[in-house]
Enzyme design. Structure first.
Site, PDB file in Angstrom:
ATOM      1  N   GLU A 508     -33.905  51.466   8.502  1.00 36.57           N
ATOM      2  CA  GLU A 508     -34.346  51.141   9.863  1.00 36.57           C
ATOM      3  C   GLU A 508     -35.860  51.340  10.021  1.00 36.57           C
ATOM      4  OE1 GLU A 508     -32.930  49.659  12.182  1.00 36.57           O
ATOM      5  OE2 GLU A 508     -33.940  50.213  14.053  1.00 36.57           O
ATOM      6  N   THR A 619     -36.095  34.796  19.872  1.00 30.00           N
ATOM      7  CA  THR A 619     -36.063  36.028  19.080  1.00 30.00           C
ATOM      8  C   THR A 619     -34.646  36.395  18.625  1.00 30.00           C
ATOM      9  OG1 THR A 619     -36.993  38.251  18.925  1.00 30.00           O
ATOM     10  CG2 THR A 619     -35.858  37.698  20.983  1.00 30.00           C
TER      11      THR A 619
HETATM   12  C1  DMJ Z   1     -31.966  40.996  17.886  1.00 28.25           C
HETATM   13  O1  DMJ Z   1     -31.225  41.127  19.041  1.00 28.25           O
HETATM   14  C2  DMJ Z   1     -33.268  40.304  18.166  1.00 28.25           C
HETATM   15  O2  DMJ Z   1     -33.880  39.900  16.988  1.00 28.25           O
HETATM   16  C3  DMJ Z   1     -34.203  41.203  18.895  1.00 28.25           C
HETATM   17  O3  DMJ Z   1     -35.455  40.590  19.107  1.00 28.25           O
HETATM   18  C4  DMJ Z   1     -34.393  42.456  18.064  1.00 28.25           C
HETATM   19  N1  DMJ Z   1     -33.187  43.131  17.770  1.00 28.25           N
HETATM   20  C5  DMJ Z   1     -32.098  42.353  17.236  1.00 28.25           C
HETATM   21  C6  DMJ Z   1     -32.058  42.243  15.745  1.00 28.25           C
HETATM   22  O4  DMJ Z   1     -32.481  43.313  15.032  1.00 28.25           O
END
Ligand code: DMJ
Length: 644
Positions: A508, A619
């Site tokens: 992580e 994202t």
């Molecule tokens: C996802 O929900 C998206 O990429 C977000 O921007 C970050 N966290 C998670 C993946 O790790």
């Protein structure tokens, strides 16, 4: 209490004794204080409150818990209201529905496309009545300058440069690459089938206990894995599965929830997922669902600055709160800065500029406010509009804000000059203050706490290889090669964080102090929860350079996922990437289906599957089309469709 004159008792005024008067006054003043105090408990939207407290901060109520490490996916999620149900599968509850679904005739992808080409899906967009009325009222007041014609799906397709699915759905000519792509498709089917068997309609699958997880990030909304999977299933040609997902959205996605949701998570997964499904398929149902949901998010912006708070009640109150763990009632950069792409598309589809106005207001404030060393700190007060703490990170809490700047520019067909300026300005500040080289020659992004560097890089920050890569071409000519090199170096470092672990999956967070490089030094940083960011960067770097190492690295990740994360009933995160004795966390995150597997599939596909000339990924990896305003307004393109 009744006051009356008592016979034979000396009294004055209303005939009350002094002590009675005192009690009465005390009672009255108590009542007034109580009424005034009650104002603070009214939701922000109540008029009375705005009249009395207009200039002052209405104390934000705080909810939930989380971790400052990751605003995008709080690690300490707010308390899970659904206790694990042990080994009892959720099957009984869903089996009838599944049987019904499996009897439905399957609509093929070709049929969907043909129907669209024939223009049958181009009915005018209609919202449910009550919402249409309020939305159209808003539209009238903001209409100046907005295109008056309703959104036309046919026209939109005519404005794409290439067919979304490519010549042969992106099938690569090279047999070994194709075999790898097929393997990824099998992983998706396996994850999906298990979700469907054990957690159908819930948000995520718990693969060890074989049940569903609801969590409380989505305010009572259900089916996060379904919404997150729609476009992945579609591009992989898993049409039976896609049709089940579509059917569920049509019949069971209930948007009338009254719970408290993360504005950010609902936006990137639900709004993003529904938008992408609409743009890929032209199904009007997705459009009306997403517009209904979009409107429910608007009250979050009712703050003194228009910067939304992190948590919103999706019910009619529309009340919003700041996260309990966020400093002093602040809003999080990565949350309020990751709305732009989806909100611009909500305006595009509804022809209601209100969504764009909301996010442009955020943009304006961020553009204007003074930035320490040109950097954007992670916490901002939605009341004063000032930074609350000087903590800067390209990982959790900051990450996707930067991503959305460059993607806003690209999605605007390179017309959004403000986004471009802000992105390259931010990148310059990041390079000057955060980018570091380790003694062993690894380039990494450190975090910044009021001028002090923390030599740690989160898995989340590994998306930045891809981000810097896709922005390289539009940088100053003398910087383009430099940006591409930087993107490659960061991606290399993130790959190192994988290769230096026993499982070949990355932790992580990894550090560059205390003797080690690109390795987690703290026990609490050793886990891997099926995150996509490293693979995301491999995918972009492959598309940009065609260096075969990125496909090799992607394949290493597939093998590691198979060996360490695949369990009997799905995929699970692991607690320690440095241990070969797997300890599974019992969660198949919805972003595994939406992002990790989609990026892997694209990595082993030809570039003409969702070409970057036409699409940006939000994202959560949901593809959103580049908006070609001039083409959309051009009469000649009306009715024109790109042949698949
Ligand atoms: C996802 O929900 C998206 O990429 C977000 O921007 C970050 N966290 C998670 C993946 O790790």
């Amino acid at each position: 209490m009744v006051f009356r004159k008592l016979p034979g008792v000396s009294a004055s005024g209303m005939g009350l004794r002094l002590s009675q008067k005192f009690v009465f006054l005390l009672f009255l003043s108590g009542l007034v204080t109580l009424c005034f105090g009650a104002l603070f408990f009214l939701p922000d939207s109540v008029r009375l409150k705005r009249i009395f407290l207009s200039k002052t901060e209405t104390q934000p109520v705080t909810v939930g818990s989380g971790s400052e490490n990751d605003a995008r996916e709080p690690l300490k999620r707010p308390k899970d209201p659904e206790p694990p149900r042990g080994m009892t599968p959720a099957r009984g509850e869903t089996s009838t529905k599944l049987k019904n679904l499996s009897r439905k005739p399957t609509v093929s992808r070709e049929a969907t496309e043909e129907r669209l080409a024939a223009g049958k899906a181009l009915e005018d967009f209609t919202l449910p009545r009550s919402r249409t009325e309020s939305a159209s009222a808003k539209a009238t007041s903001f209409a100046r300058g907005a295109p008056s014609e309703p959104f036309s799906y046919g026209k939109f397709k005519g404005c794409l440069l290439k067919p979304p699915l490519g010549r042969d759905s992106g099938r690569p000519a090279d047999p070994e690459t194709n075999e790898r792509r097929e393997k990824v498709k099998e992983m998706m089917k396996f994850s999906w089938d298990n979700y469907k068997s054990y957690a159908w309609g819930k948000n995520e699958l718990r693969p060890l206990t074989r049940n569903g997880h609801i969590g409380n990030m989505f305010g009572g909304l259900r089916g996060a894995s379904i919404i997150d999977s729609l476009d992945t299933l579609y591009i992989m040609g898993l049409m039976e599965e896609y049709n089940d997902a579509k059917e569920w959205v049509q019949t069971s996605l209930d948007l009338n929830s009254n719970g408290e949701a993360s504005l950010f998570e609902v936006n990137i997964r639900y709004v993003g997922g529904l938008l992408a499904a609409y743009y890929l398929t032209g199904e009007e149902m997705y459009k009306s669902k997403v517009m209904e949901l979009g409107e429910k998010l608007l009250p979050a912006f009712n703050t003194p600055t228009g910067i939304p708070r992190g948590v919103i009640n999706l019910g009619s109150s529309g009340t919003s709160w700041s996260w309990g763990w966020a400093s002093a009632g602040s809003s999080i950069l990565a949350e309020f800065g990751t709305l732009h792409l989806e909100f611009v598309h909500l305006s595009e589809l509804s022809r209601n500029p209100i969504y764009t106005e909301k996010v442009m207001n955020i943009r304006k404030l961020l553009n204007k406010i003074e930035k320490p060393h040109g950097l954007y700190p992670n916490f901002l007060s939605p009341v004063s509009g000032n930074w609350v703490q000087h903590h800067v990170s390209i990982g959790g809490l900051g990450d996707s804000f930067y991503e959305y700047l460059i993607k806003s520019y690209l999605m605007s067909d390179k017309t959004d000059e403000d986004a471009k300026k802000m992105y390259y300005g931010a990148l310059e500040a990041i390079e000057a203050n955060l980018v570091q080289k380790s003694p062993g020659g690894l380039t990494y992004m450190a975090e910044w706490r009021g001028g002090i560097l923390d030599h740690k890089m989160g898995h989340l920050a590994c998306f930045s290889g891809g981000m810097i890569g896709i922005g390289a071409d539009d940088g100053a000519p003398e910087k383009r090669q430099h940006f591409l090199d930087l993107a490659a170096e960061i991606t290399h470092t993130c790959h190192e964080s994988y290769t230096r672990s026993a499982t070949k999956l990355g932790p992580e967070a990894f550090r560059f102090d205390g003797g080690g490089e690109a390795t987690a030094t703290r026990l609490s940083d050793r886990y891997y929860i099926l995150r996509p960011e490293v693979i995301e960067s491999y995918m972009y770097m492959w598309r940009l350079t065609h260096d075969p190492k990125y496909r090799e690295w992607g394949w290493e990740a597939v093998e590691a996922l198979e060996q360490h994360c695949r369990v009997e009933s799905g995929f699970s995160g692991i607690r320690d990437v440095y241990s070969m004795t797997a300890s599974h966390d019992n969660m198949q995150q919805s972003f595994f289906l939406s992002e990790t597997l989609k990026y892997l599939y694209l990595l082993f596909s030809d570039d003409d599957l969702l070409p970057l000339e036409d699409w940006v990924f939000n994202t959560e990896a949901h593809p959103l089309p580049i908006i070609r305003k001039s083409c959309m307004q051009d009469e000649a393109t009306l009715g024109k469709t790109v042949s698949e």
